[in-house]
Design a protein around this motif. Structure first.
Motif, short mmCIF file in Angstrom:
data_model
loop_
_atom_site.label_atom_id
_atom_site.label_comp_id
_atom_site.label_asym_id
_atom_site.label_seq_id
_atom_site.Cartn_x
_atom_site.Cartn_y
_atom_site.Cartn_z
N GLU A 208 -7.62 16.50 6.07
CA GLU A 208 -6.88 15.71 5.35
C GLU A 208 -8.02 14.95 4.09
OE1 GLU A 208 -3.37 13.86 7.42
OE2 GLU A 208 -4.57 14.48 9.33
N GLY A 209 -8.94 15.18 4.27
CA GLY A 209 -9.75 14.10 3.42
C GLY A 209 -9.76 12.88 3.93
N GLN A 210 -10.08 11.66 2.80
CA GLN A 210 -10.13 10.63 3.12
C GLN A 210 -8.76 9.71 3.25
OE1 GLN A 210 -13.72 8.98 2.93
NE2 GLN A 210 -12.61 7.35 4.00
N LEU A 211 -8.67 9.11 4.38
CA LEU A 211 -7.43 8.38 4.72
C LEU A 211 -7.76 7.00 5.09
CD1 LEU A 211 -6.50 10.97 7.56
CD2 LEU A 211 -5.48 10.91 5.32
N SER A 212 -6.80 6.22 5.25
CA SER A 212 -6.51 4.79 5.57
C SER A 212 -5.82 4.78 6.78
CB SER A 212 -6.25 4.08 4.42
OG SER A 212 -6.42 2.69 4.96
N VAL A 213 -6.08 4.40 7.96
CA VAL A 213 -5.18 4.20 9.00
C VAL A 213 -5.34 3.07 9.89
CG1 VAL A 213 -5.20 6.58 9.38
CG2 VAL A 213 -6.79 5.38 10.74
N PRO A 214 -4.38 2.42 10.46
CA PRO A 214 -4.54 1.30 11.31
C PRO A 214 -5.08 1.72 12.53
CG PRO A 214 -2.18 2.07 11.35
CD PRO A 214 -3.06 2.98 10.48
N LEU A 215 -5.87 0.67 13.00
CA LEU A 215 -6.90 0.76 14.05
C LEU A 215 -6.91 -0.47 14.86
CD1 LEU A 215 -8.50 3.02 15.63
CD2 LEU A 215 -10.61 2.44 14.25
N ARG A 216 -7.00 -0.43 16.15
CA ARG A 216 -7.38 -1.69 16.98
C ARG A 216 -8.39 -1.30 17.99
NH1 ARG A 216 -2.81 -4.39 19.99
NH2 ARG A 216 -4.18 -5.95 20.04
N PHE A 217 -9.14 -1.97 18.28
CA PHE A 217 -10.22 -1.68 19.30
C PHE A 217 -11.15 -3.02 19.98
CE2 PHE A 217 -12.61 -1.65 15.11
CZ PHE A 217 -13.58 -2.29 15.40
N VAL A 218 -11.66 -2.62 20.77
CA VAL A 218 -12.50 -3.74 21.73
C VAL A 218 -13.53 -3.12 22.36
CG1 VAL A 218 -11.09 -3.71 23.50
CG2 VAL A 218 -12.30 -5.72 22.77
N TYR A 219 -14.55 -3.72 22.85
CA TYR A 219 -15.58 -3.24 23.52
C TYR A 219 -16.04 -4.29 24.71
CZ TYR A 219 -17.86 0.25 20.36
OH TYR A 219 -18.23 1.40 19.41
N SER A 220 -16.34 -3.92 25.64
CA SER A 220 -16.85 -4.67 26.84
C SER A 220 -18.09 -5.59 26.14
CB SER A 220 -17.37 -3.93 28.02
OG SER A 220 -18.28 -3.05 27.79
N SER A 221 -18.20 -6.85 26.70
CA SER A 221 -19.40 -7.55 26.18
C SER A 221 -20.51 -7.12 26.87
CB SER A 221 -18.85 -9.00 26.49
OG SER A 221 -17.68 -9.58 25.90
N GLU A 222 -20.53 -6.62 28.17
CA GLU A 222 -21.73 -6.29 28.85
C GLU A 222 -22.15 -5.03 28.34
OE1 GLU A 222 -18.89 -7.37 30.47
OE2 GLU A 222 -19.53 -9.44 31.03
N GLY A 223 -23.59 -4.63 28.52
CA GLY A 223 -24.04 -3.37 28.40
C GLY A 223 -25.20 -3.35 29.32
N PRO A 224 -26.12 -2.48 29.04
CA PRO A 224 -26.27 -1.47 27.82
C PRO A 224 -25.23 -0.33 27.39
CG PRO A 224 -27.74 -0.70 29.59
CD PRO A 224 -26.92 -1.97 30.19
N VAL A 225 -24.51 0.02 28.39
CA VAL A 225 -23.64 1.05 27.96
C VAL A 225 -22.10 0.23 28.16
CG1 VAL A 225 -22.50 3.15 28.62
CG2 VAL A 225 -25.03 2.87 28.82
N HIS A 226 -21.39 0.15 27.01
CA HIS A 226 -20.44 -0.48 26.91
C HIS A 226 -19.10 0.23 26.99
CE1 HIS A 226 -22.07 -4.19 25.14
NE2 HIS A 226 -22.90 -3.32 24.63
#
Length: 155
Positions: free
Chosen positions: A47-65
């Motif tokens: 589809e080439g370049q798109l603009s999509v709505p996105l929501r995301f979050v990461y866990s605060s702790e790591g080193p792997v989130h």
């Protein structure tokens, strides 16, 4: 790629707030502030370049989130397409070079933040047998991500 550069596992979810509560009830996970991007830029081969709505979050702790992603139907982040781990994220020095290396070894490009002609931007998603989906993420954004995980606003 060095396995030590794996920094997250991404899960697709239908409802980000509910998924955060569910994960937190199962494990003691603290979350960075959720991010809502009404017009996430993504390039796909079909589809080439798109603009999509996105929501995301990461866990605060790591080193792997843990990353939770709520995306629209039909996108790379459509949770109806699969359950469980969707991808794992790896820090890389050069998105363009390392994406091309994987493509040369049989990977299939699923999405990127920019087109191949633009060097793919700061992330790519590739299907790599037998590993599954790998998200290559530019080391250039690592300081920004680490600040966000530590409580700063997402920039």
């Amino acid at each position: 790629m060095d396995p030590a550069d794996i920094f997250h596992f991404g899960f697709l979810v239908a409802d980000l707030s509910k998924a955060m509560r569910d994960w937190s009830s199962l494990q003691e996970i603290r979350w960075a502030e959720p991010v809502e991007v009404p017009d996430q830029q993504v390039w796909t081969p079909g589809e080439g370049q798109l603009s999509v709505p996105l929501r995301f979050v990461y866990s605060s702790e790591g080193p792997v989130h843990v990353e939770l992603v709520e995306g629209p139907a039909g996108s790379i982040w459509d949770c109806s397409q699969r359950s469980g781990i969707h991808h794992f994220g790896v820090w890389v020095n050069d998105i363009s070079v390392q994406t091309q290396d994987l493509l040369d070894h049989g990977a299939r490009l699923l999405a990127a933040s920019r087109s191949p002609a633009e060097g793919y931007g700061n992330f790519t998603y590739l299907e790599v047998a037998p590993a599954g989906v790998i998200e290559l993420v530019s080391l250039d954004i690592r300081p920004r991500m680490e600040a966000w995980w530590s409580g700063a606003a997402f920039a």
